[in-house]
Design a protein around this motif. Structure first.
Motif, PDB file in Angstrom:
ATOM      1  N   VAL A 123     -10.030 -74.948 -10.189  1.00  0.00           N
ATOM      2  CA  VAL A 123      -8.517 -74.640 -10.051  1.00  0.00           C
ATOM      3  C   VAL A 123      -8.390 -73.045  -9.904  1.00  0.00           C
ATOM      4  CG1 VAL A 123      -6.133 -74.508 -11.365  1.00  0.00           C
ATOM      5  CG2 VAL A 123      -7.438 -76.472 -11.156  1.00  0.00           C
ATOM      6  N   LEU A 124      -9.347 -72.295 -10.965  1.00  0.00           N
ATOM      7  CA  LEU A 124      -9.306 -70.898 -11.080  1.00  0.00           C
ATOM      8  C   LEU A 124      -9.973 -70.151  -9.732  1.00  0.00           C
ATOM      9  CD1 LEU A 124      -8.498 -68.466 -12.932  1.00  0.00           C
ATOM     10  CD2 LEU A 124     -11.123 -68.589 -13.639  1.00  0.00           C
ATOM     11  N   SER A 125     -10.776 -70.705  -9.349  1.00  0.00           N
ATOM     12  CA  SER A 125     -11.282 -70.084  -7.928  1.00  0.00           C
ATOM     13  C   SER A 125     -10.379 -70.359  -6.822  1.00  0.00           C
ATOM     14  CB  SER A 125     -12.726 -70.662  -7.719  1.00  0.00           C
ATOM     15  OG  SER A 125     -12.466 -72.294  -7.236  1.00  0.00           O
ATOM     16  N   SER A 126      -9.645 -71.375  -6.662  1.00  0.00           N
ATOM     17  CA  SER A 126      -8.760 -71.858  -5.781  1.00  0.00           C
ATOM     18  C   SER A 126      -7.527 -70.750  -5.894  1.00  0.00           C
ATOM     19  CB  SER A 126      -8.052 -73.200  -5.493  1.00  0.00           C
ATOM     20  OG  SER A 126      -9.051 -74.017  -5.392  1.00  0.00           O
ATOM     21  N   LEU A 127      -6.998 -70.445  -7.152  1.00  0.00           N
ATOM     22  CA  LEU A 127      -5.891 -69.424  -7.330  1.00  0.00           C
ATOM     23  C   LEU A 127      -6.449 -68.223  -6.764  1.00  0.00           C
ATOM     24  CD1 LEU A 127      -4.658 -70.846 -10.834  1.00  0.00           C
ATOM     25  CD2 LEU A 127      -3.491 -70.853  -8.441  1.00  0.00           C
ATOM     26  N   CYS A 128      -7.688 -67.853  -7.112  1.00  0.00           N
ATOM     27  CA  CYS A 128      -8.089 -66.548  -6.844  1.00  0.00           C
ATOM     28  C   CYS A 128      -8.387 -66.418  -5.407  1.00  0.00           C
ATOM     29  CB  CYS A 128      -9.726 -66.252  -7.231  1.00  0.00           C
ATOM     30  SG  CYS A 128      -9.350 -66.104  -9.308  1.00  0.00           S
ATOM     31  N   ILE A 129      -8.997 -67.480  -4.533  1.00  0.00           N
ATOM     32  CA  ILE A 129      -9.024 -67.494  -3.183  1.00  0.00           C
ATOM     33  C   ILE A 129      -7.657 -67.456  -2.628  1.00  0.00           C
ATOM     34  CG2 ILE A 129      -9.771 -68.688  -1.262  1.00  0.00           C
ATOM     35  CD1 ILE A 129     -12.183 -69.895  -2.945  1.00  0.00           C
ATOM     36  N   ALA A 130      -6.623 -67.809  -3.072  1.00  0.00           N
ATOM     37  CA  ALA A 130      -5.233 -67.865  -2.541  1.00  0.00           C
ATOM     38  C   ALA A 130      -4.828 -66.434  -2.701  1.00  0.00           C
ATOM     39  CB  ALA A 130      -4.221 -68.814  -2.991  1.00  0.00           C
ATOM     40  N   ALA A 131      -5.018 -65.645  -3.660  1.00  0.00           N
ATOM     41  CA  ALA A 131      -4.658 -64.444  -3.933  1.00  0.00           C
ATOM     42  C   ALA A 131      -5.254 -63.377  -3.052  1.00  0.00           C
ATOM     43  CB  ALA A 131      -4.855 -63.996  -5.553  1.00  0.00           C
ATOM     44  N   ILE A 132      -6.498 -63.726  -2.574  1.00  0.00           N
ATOM     45  CA  ILE A 132      -7.378 -63.093  -1.701  1.00  0.00           C
ATOM     46  C   ILE A 132      -6.835 -63.169  -0.408  1.00  0.00           C
ATOM     47  CG2 ILE A 132      -9.516 -62.500  -0.753  1.00  0.00           C
ATOM     48  CD1 ILE A 132     -10.645 -63.073  -3.531  1.00  0.00           C
TER      49      ILE A 132
END
Length: 176
Positions: free
Chosen positions: A116-125
């Motif tokens: 979940v955290l990595s998907s949120l970070c990827i979305a932000a990028i």
């Protein structure tokens, strides 16, 4: 693998995702989630439901919803491509139930949280500095939503099971 694990765990979510995407529920879910996700990640409101559903049902569910939105002209190819990068999730039932059962439940929960955290970070990028996609045209619900949802989910499951079978056969050949 397909009949015992994939179909029972993934097929219902693919039907649900298709129903959500073809009814006002998907639009409502997207707009509701966008109040949290857009300021946090820049994710356009139109794809918030696909992003969320990919966490529940896994990658095929998110990909199916994004594909439908692209076909209907709700998003463009660039938005779909960017969104697909953040919708590559395994479902919680797989991470906690299968991986957690093989290792331990805490490991499954930690993997889910990391995902979940990595998907949120990827979305932000992916969506940093992007404007929200233009407003959607008036929503036109489809007739025979259930029938079309089951057909679409069945077609998707056939493709997934075909790849699983092909790679299982290839792996068996390589082991031999």
């Amino acid at each position: 693998n397909c009949a015992g694990l994939l179909i029972p765990s993934l097929f219902p979510f693919m039907i649900l995702a298709a129903i959500v995407g073809a009814t006002h529920a998907g639009q409502g879910l997207s707009y509701g989630l966008s109040y949290l996700l857009h300021p946090l990640t820049g994710l356009p409101k139109q794809i918030s439901a696909a992003f969320f559903m990919s966490f529940l049902g896994g990658f095929p569910v998110g990909a199916q919803m994004l594909s439908r939105q692209l076909e209907n002209g709700e998003i463009d190819e660039q938005t779909a491509s960017r969104a697909l990068c953040c919708c590559v999730n395994a479902g919680p039932s797989f991470l906690i139930g299968t991986v957690g059962a093989m290792l331990n439940p805490t490991a499954g929960i930690l993997l889910l949280a990391a995902q979940v955290l990595s998907s949120l970070c990827i979305a932000a990028i992916q969506f940093h500095g992007c404007k929200n996609a233009p407003a959607l045209p008036a929503f036109q619900p489809k007739q025979n939503v259930l029938v079309e949802s089951v057909r679409g989910a069945a077609a998707g499951m056939f493709g997934i099971c075909a790849f699983v079978t092909a790679f299982s056969a290839l792996a068996a050949l390589l082991r031999a």
